[in-house]
Design an enzyme around this catalytic site. Structure first.
Site, PDB file in Angstrom:
ATOM      1  N   GLU A   1       0.845  -1.208   0.000  1.00 53.68           N
ATOM      2  CA  GLU A   1       0.000   0.000   0.000  1.00 53.68           C
ATOM      3  C   GLU A   1       0.874   1.249   0.000  1.00 53.68           C
ATOM      4  O   GLU A   1       1.854   1.328   0.747  1.00 53.68           O
ATOM      5  CB  GLU A   1      -0.882  -0.045   1.251  1.00 53.68           C
TER       6      GLU A   1
ATOM      7  N   THR B   1       2.847   2.263  -2.240  1.00 51.19           N
ATOM      8  CA  THR B   1       4.177   2.025  -2.816  1.00 51.19           C
ATOM      9  C   THR B   1       4.184   2.291  -4.315  1.00 51.19           C
ATOM     10  O   THR B   1       5.239   2.505  -4.889  1.00 51.19           O
ATOM     11  CB  THR B   1       4.608   0.565  -2.594  1.00 51.19           C
TER      12      THR B   1
ATOM     13  N   ALA C   1     -14.966   3.351  -1.087  1.00 48.85           N
ATOM     14  CA  ALA C   1     -14.682   2.250  -0.164  1.00 48.85           C
ATOM     15  C   ALA C   1     -13.286   1.661  -0.363  1.00 48.85           C
ATOM     16  O   ALA C   1     -12.914   0.697   0.281  1.00 48.85           O
ATOM     17  CB  ALA C   1     -15.733   1.151  -0.321  1.00 48.85           C
ATOM     18  N   GLY C   2     -12.515   2.242  -1.279  1.00 51.79           N
ATOM     19  CA  GLY C   2     -11.157   1.738  -1.496  1.00 51.79           C
ATOM     20  C   GLY C   2     -11.116   0.513  -2.392  1.00 51.79           C
ATOM     21  O   GLY C   2     -10.155  -0.241  -2.372  1.00 51.79           O
ATOM     22  N   LEU C   3     -12.172   0.307  -3.197  1.00 49.12           N
ATOM     23  CA  LEU C   3     -12.202  -0.852  -4.103  1.00 49.12           C
ATOM     24  C   LEU C   3     -12.137  -0.401  -5.570  1.00 49.12           C
ATOM     25  O   LEU C   3     -12.518  -1.134  -6.479  1.00 49.12           O
ATOM     26  CB  LEU C   3     -13.453  -1.702  -3.838  1.00 49.12           C
TER      27      LEU C   3
ATOM     28  N   SER D   1     -13.656   2.027  -7.510  1.00 53.16           N
ATOM     29  CA  SER D   1     -14.779   2.277  -8.406  1.00 53.16           C
ATOM     30  C   SER D   1     -14.388   3.306  -9.472  1.00 53.16           C
ATOM     31  O   SER D   1     -14.821   3.207 -10.618  1.00 53.16           O
ATOM     32  CB  SER D   1     -16.011   2.733  -7.626  1.00 53.16           C
ATOM     33  N   SER D   2     -13.543   4.262  -9.133  1.00 50.75           N
ATOM     34  CA  SER D   2     -13.201   5.286 -10.128  1.00 50.75           C
ATOM     35  C   SER D   2     -12.294   4.721 -11.216  1.00 50.75           C
ATOM     36  O   SER D   2     -12.488   5.024 -12.402  1.00 50.75           O
ATOM     37  CB  SER D   2     -12.603   6.535  -9.475  1.00 50.75           C
TER      38      SER D   2
ATOM     39  N   GLU E   1      -6.785  10.480 -14.243  1.00 52.94           N
ATOM     40  CA  GLU E   1      -7.032  10.667 -12.805  1.00 52.94           C
ATOM     41  C   GLU E   1      -6.099  11.750 -12.255  1.00 52.94           C
ATOM     42  O   GLU E   1      -6.505  12.598 -11.478  1.00 52.94           O
ATOM     43  CB  GLU E   1      -6.819   9.324 -12.083  1.00 52.94           C
TER      44      GLU E   1
ATOM     45  N   ASP F   1      -4.243   0.769  -9.469  1.00 54.63           N
ATOM     46  CA  ASP F   1      -5.678   0.500  -9.612  1.00 54.63           C
ATOM     47  C   ASP F   1      -6.050   0.252 -11.074  1.00 54.63           C
ATOM     48  O   ASP F   1      -6.754  -0.712 -11.403  1.00 54.63           O
ATOM     49  CB  ASP F   1      -6.508   1.678  -9.079  1.00 54.63           C
TER      50      ASP F   1
HETATM   51  C1  GLA Z   1      -5.193   4.627  -4.237  1.00 54.47           C
HETATM   52  C2  GLA Z   1      -4.388   5.017  -5.461  1.00 54.47           C
HETATM   53  C3  GLA Z   1      -3.358   3.944  -5.799  1.00 54.47           C
HETATM   54  C4  GLA Z   1      -2.510   3.577  -4.585  1.00 54.47           C
HETATM   55  C5  GLA Z   1      -3.402   3.319  -3.350  1.00 54.47           C
HETATM   56  C6  GLA Z   1      -2.603   3.136  -2.094  1.00 54.47           C
HETATM   57  O1  GLA Z   1      -5.956   3.506  -4.488  1.00 54.47           O
HETATM   58  O2  GLA Z   1      -5.230   5.221  -6.568  1.00 54.47           O
HETATM   59  O3  GLA Z   1      -2.555   4.383  -6.874  1.00 54.47           O
HETATM   60  O4  GLA Z   1      -1.557   4.546  -4.315  1.00 54.47           O
HETATM   61  O5  GLA Z   1      -4.322   4.368  -3.144  1.00 54.47           O
HETATM   62  O6  GLA Z   1      -1.828   1.986  -2.161  1.00 54.47           O
END
Ligand code: GLA
Length: 398
Positions: free
Chosen positions: A45, A47, A134-136, A138-139, A171, A183
């Site tokens: 994470e 990185t 939610a950190g999954l 979606s964008s 983005e 992502d």
């Molecule tokens: C978001 C960013 C990714 C990554 C994570 C953290 O999801 O879009 O590029 O940096 O945070 O690991």
């Protein structure tokens, strides 16, 4: 073969919805349907933008896009998830001040435009089942599904990796998050039942079978929606750049991920006046080591070790990188207290969103029951749980 139809909503129904919103076309074949998954990051994470290692997989939730060319330089936007709709002229697609959800696909359209492709209009209907914020991802899912559709409909001939980079740039430029490539890569390149071990510096990657024996990865949503976290995210990117500048005066490294724990110990004094930067760089360097170790652990079915590395990753994100939150820390603590759980950590950008836990498959129901109760007691928030299968990347449906 895995039946992909389970991953995506019914395209017939969505096509009806599309016609309801945008009207019939003379040529029914001109409507096509596309899908991009979301992703969950197992470890690695914060990185990616340092050129480091990550270990995500695409999930069997995502965004379906129904699309048709307009040929009149107008762009129609609608979603079954959000009431906001709009129609933009071609000129307006370069307007970076827009705030609504349409900025995600618009940013992608704008990138094609800036590369000289003649994108003369599309109507777009999106429908997703990834919870947003939610950190999954979606964008990234919205961006990549838009990009693969435009690439095909306008015969741009870009390779998947070009599209991944284009979406990351969208983005960065349009949404304003200086995110790395993880992502967009994960949702575009996902492979069924596999995780992706990616070196974000070289973009070399390999797929690793997600064989967890008697265990499952459970995603728990804190329901603390991540909002306005862009500036905190961009601060972290800037701090990592500062770390590279400071350390780079003493060692020959091109990106921060090339720094080793040994280099940090030898040159600890360069950070004496910069305690925050010191914490950030310590996280990045150790997190890279953890990704290497986690991939080996998974390949050797050493799930205890995998779980320990998850725990360490969370502690580092909380104490050194400082991207956790009170609900996330409660969720991780309570998850770890459950019988048989081997590890838990926040996943994605933090500041809310989801955790992942390594849970015995036979105990998942009890896990969800107990965590719901204890997490509600601690935070007054109702969590949600998602089980998933590592899924294939973005693709055409019909
Ligand atoms: C978001 C960013 C990714 C990554 C994570 C953290 O999801 O879009 O590029 O940096 O945070 O690991």
């Amino acid at each position: 073969m895995h039946d992909h139809s389970k991953d995506a909503p019914d395209t017939v129904e969505l096509t009806h919805e599309f016609i309801k919103r945008f009207g019939k076309s003379s040529d029914a074949d001109a409507i096509s349907a596309w899908f991009s998954p979301g992703r969950v990051n197992l470890i690695g994470e914060y990185t990616d933008f340092t050129g480091g290692l990550v270990f995500p997989c695409a999930i069997d939730r995502g965004t379906t896009l129904i699309v048709r060319r307009t040929h009149d330089n107008s762009f129609g936007f609608a979603s079954t998830n959000d009431a906001y709709t709009d129609r933009l002229t071609r000129e307006r697609t370069s307007d970076r001040s827009m705030r609504e959800w349409i900025r995600y696909p618009t940013g992608v359209i704008n990138q094609f435009d800036m590369r000289g492709f003649d994108i003369d209009g599309v109507d777009l209907l999106f429908s997703g089942n990834i919870p947003s914020g939610a950190g999954l991802s979606s964008s990234a899912s919205i961006g990549v599904v838009t990009a693969i559709a435009l690439n095909a409909l306008f015969q741009c001939g870009l390779e998947t990796m070009d599209l991944v980079k284009l979406c990351q740039k969208a983005e960065n430029d349009f949404v304003g998050t200086q995110c790395g490539i993880m992502d967009q890569f994960a949702v575009a390149m996902g492979q069924e039942d596999h995780a992706l071990y990616l070196d974000c510096g070289s973009l070399d990657y390999r797929t690793v079978p997600m064989q967890l024996g008697p265990l499952s990865v459970v995603i728990a949503d804190t329901r603390q929606v991540r909002e306005n976290s862009e500036s905190a995210y961009n601060d972290r990117v800037a701090e990592c750049e500062q770390a590279l500048a400071l350390l780079g005066e003493h060692v020959d490294i091109k990106n921060l991920a090339q720094a080793t724990p040994n280099m940090l110990t030898q040159h600890a004094t360069v950070f004496d006046q910069h305690p925050v930067v010191a914490r950030r760089v310590t996280h990045v360097v150790n997190e890279n080591e953890r990704v290497r170790a986690a991939v080996s652990a998974l390949e050797n079915s050493d799930f205890k070790q995998f779980g320990r590395l998850m725990d360490q990753s969370h502690a580092s994100l909380r104490d050194l990188f400082e991207v956790s939150s009170v609900p996330l820390d409660h969720m991780v603590r309570i998850s770890r207290e459950q019988p048989g759980v081997l590890g838990a950590r926040l996943t994605g950008a933090g500041f809310g969103g989801c955790t992942i836990s390594l849970v015995p498959t036979e105990a998942v129901a009890a896990f969800e029951h107990n965590v719901t109760r204890d997490y509600f007691d601690a935070t007054s928030l109702e969590p949600a749980f998602y089980t998933f299968r590592p899924a294939a990347g973005a693709r055409r449906l019909v």
